[in-house]
Design an enzyme around this catalytic site. Structure first.
Site, PDB file in Angstrom:
ATOM      1  CG  ASP A  93       0.575 -11.353  -6.079  1.00 58.44           C
ATOM      2  OD1 ASP A  93       0.719 -11.362  -7.301  1.00 58.44           O
ATOM      3  OD2 ASP A  93       1.514 -11.118  -5.274  1.00 58.44           O
ATOM      4  CD  GLU A 144      -2.357  -5.960 -11.977  1.00 56.60           C
ATOM      5  OE1 GLU A 144      -1.214  -6.395 -12.183  1.00 56.60           O
ATOM      6  OE2 GLU A 144      -3.387  -6.574 -12.293  1.00 56.60           O
TER       7      GLU A 144
END
Ligand code: TRH
Length: 358
Positions: free
Chosen positions: A20, A254
C-alpha cells in the site's frame, strides 16, 4: 482554471506489508516530480514508509521529502484545506470531516479511488466508473490500474530504462521476496542441487522467516554451489536496482511485481493471498496475458512454475528448465516490457483522468 489542479491529497492506510505504502509513495513522488503537483501524502502508519524511504522520520507529523509533503494521518483529523484532486488509495475510507469539507467546497474536488491491480478483463469495464455519494453532493470515480490501454495502466517513471541484453550471469544472482507460505524449501533444494554457482539475496521479514524455518540459524548459508544470504531491507530505488541486477527475481504483491516486469529479468510472482482464493483467478488472468506470445513449451513451464509457487507445491522439477531457458525468458520479458511501456503510465493517466470532464 480547474485543469491546473495543483493540490492533490493522497490518503494511504497501511493494511499490512509494504505494498500500500510502496504504491502510494511511488505515485506521490512522481506526481510531484514529473507533473509539478503539490502533493500531500497522508499515511496512518509512517513507520512503514521509513524502510522504503529512509529520509522519512516516523516521529514527525509533517515533513517534506523528495518534493512530497508527508502528513501523519491520525484519528482526530482536522481539515485545513481540501485538495483539487483527492486520491483514496485502495478504498481506505477518507476521514469523515474531510468528506464533509469536500462536500462544502466549490468547485467540488475530483475524488478518485485508486484500486488494486488486476489483469482480469472486468477491470477494463469498471475503470472510470462513477459512484455518487448516497447523501452528499459528491461523486467518487474508480481508477483501475491494469495491463491494457482500457485501464489506468501501470506505475512507470519517465525515463525508466527498459530491459537491455545482458551477459550470462556467473554466479546466478537471485532475489527472493515472497510470503512465508511460498514453497521455499523446494527452491532451496533445487538451488542446492544445481552445479551453477548462485547467490540468493533474502530480505528481512517473511522471506527470511521462510528461509530460516527451513535452514535454521541466522545465515548466511552455503548449500552446495548456492549461497543464501540475508540482506537488509533496501530503500525503494536501491531495491529497483537489485531487481535490474539479479538474473532471477522472486517478487510478490503488487509493486515489486510491476518492478520485476520493468527490470525484464526472469521472475516468479507470488500473488497476495485472499481468503476466498480469488487470487488464483487473478494469477491465471495475468498468466493468460503474459504467456500469450510464448511458445507452447515455455508457456507450460512458466504457468507450471507460477502455479506451483502460489500453491505451495514442489518447484524442484520445474526449476532446471526455468534456469536453462533463462535467456529466452529474458528476451520475452524485454518484449513484454516494451509492450507495456507503450501504454500511458498510471500517474500520467491519473492526471489526465482527474482533469477530464465527467
Ligand atoms: O509487501 P507486499 O506484499 O504488498 C502487498 C500487496 O501490495 C498487496 O496487493 C496488498 O494488498 C498488500 O500489500 C496489503 O508486496 P509489494 O506490493 O511488492 O510491496 C512491497 C514494497 O516494498 C514495494 O514497493 C517494494 C518495496 N521494497 C523495498 O523498497 N525494499 C526492499 O528491500 C523490498 C524487499 C521491498
Amino acid at each position: 482554471m480547474p485543469a491546473m489542479q495543483l493540490h492533490w491529497d493522497l490518503f494511504c492506510r497501511v493494511v499490512d506489508n509494504y505494498g500500500d505504502i510502496g504504491v502510494c509513495w511511488r505515485l506521490a513522488r512522481q506526481l510531484a516530480r514529473e507533473h509539478g503537483k503539490a502533493v500531500r501524502l497522508w499515511v496512518d502508519d509512517l513507520a512503514s514508509l521509513v524502510p522504503i524511504c529512509p529520509d522519512c522520520d516516523a516521529n514527525l507529523p509533517t515533513q517534506h521529502v523528495q518534493g512530497v509533503e508527508i502528513r501523519r494521518w491520525t484519528e482526530n483529523f482536522t481539515v485545513d484545506r481540501v485538495g483539487a484532486v483527492v486520491i483514496e488509495a485502495f478504498a481506505c475510507e477518507l476521514p469523515s470531516p474531510y468528506i464533509a469539507a469536500m462536500a462544502a467546497t466549490t468547485p467540488k474536488p475530483r475524488w478518485i479511488n485508486l484500486e488494486y491491480l488486476t489483469a482480469e478483463p472486468w477491470a477494463e469495464s469498471c475503470h472510470g466508473l462513477a459512484s455518487p455519494h448516497p447523501s452528499l453532493p459528491l461523486v467518487k470515480h474508480f481508477f483501475f490500474p491494469g495491463f491494457s490501454p482500457a485501464t489506468g495502466g501501470l506505475l512507470r517513471e519517465t525515463g525508466l530504462p527498459l530491459p537491455a541484453p545482458h551477459n550470462e550471469p556467473d554466479p546466478l544472482e537471485i532475489s527472493l521476496f515472497c510470503y512465508d507460505t511460498a514453497p521455499v524449501a523446494s527452491l532451496l533444494a533445487a538451488l542446492a542441487a544445481t552445479r551453477q554457482p548462485s547467490v540468493c539475496h533474502v530480505p528481512p521479514g517473511k522471506p527470511l522467516t521462510a528461509v530460516t524455518t527451513v535452514l535454521g540459524g541466522a545465515g548466511p548459508w552455503q548449500l552446495g554451489a548456492a549461497r543464501i544470504a540475508p540482506i537488509a531491507f533496501l530503500p525503494l530505488d536501491d531495491y529497483d536496482a537489485l531487481l535490474r541486477r539479479c538474473a532471477i527475481n522472486f517478487v510478490r504483491g503488487e509493486d515489486s511485481f510491476i518492478r520485476a516486469q520493468w527490470a525484464g529479468r526472469p521472475f516468479v510472482w507470488q500473488i497476495y493471498p485472499q481468503d476466498d482464493a480469488a487470487h488464483h483467478v487473478k494469477l491465471e488472468a495475468f498468466l493468460d496475458r503474459y504467456c500469450a506470445a510464448m511458445d507452447g513449451e515455455l508457456a507450460t513451464t512458466m504457468r507450471g512454475l507460477f502455479t506451483a509457487w502460489n500453491s505451495g507445491h514442489d518447484i524442484a522439477a520445474l526449476w532446471p528448465t526455468f534456469v536453462a531457458r533463462h535467456q529466452e525468458i529474458a528476451r520475452h520479458n524485454a518484449q513484454w516490457a516494451r509492450h507495456l511501456a507503450g501504454q500511458t503510465d498510471l500517474t500520467t493517466a491519473l492526471v489526465n483522468f482527474a482533469a477530464a470532464k465527467v
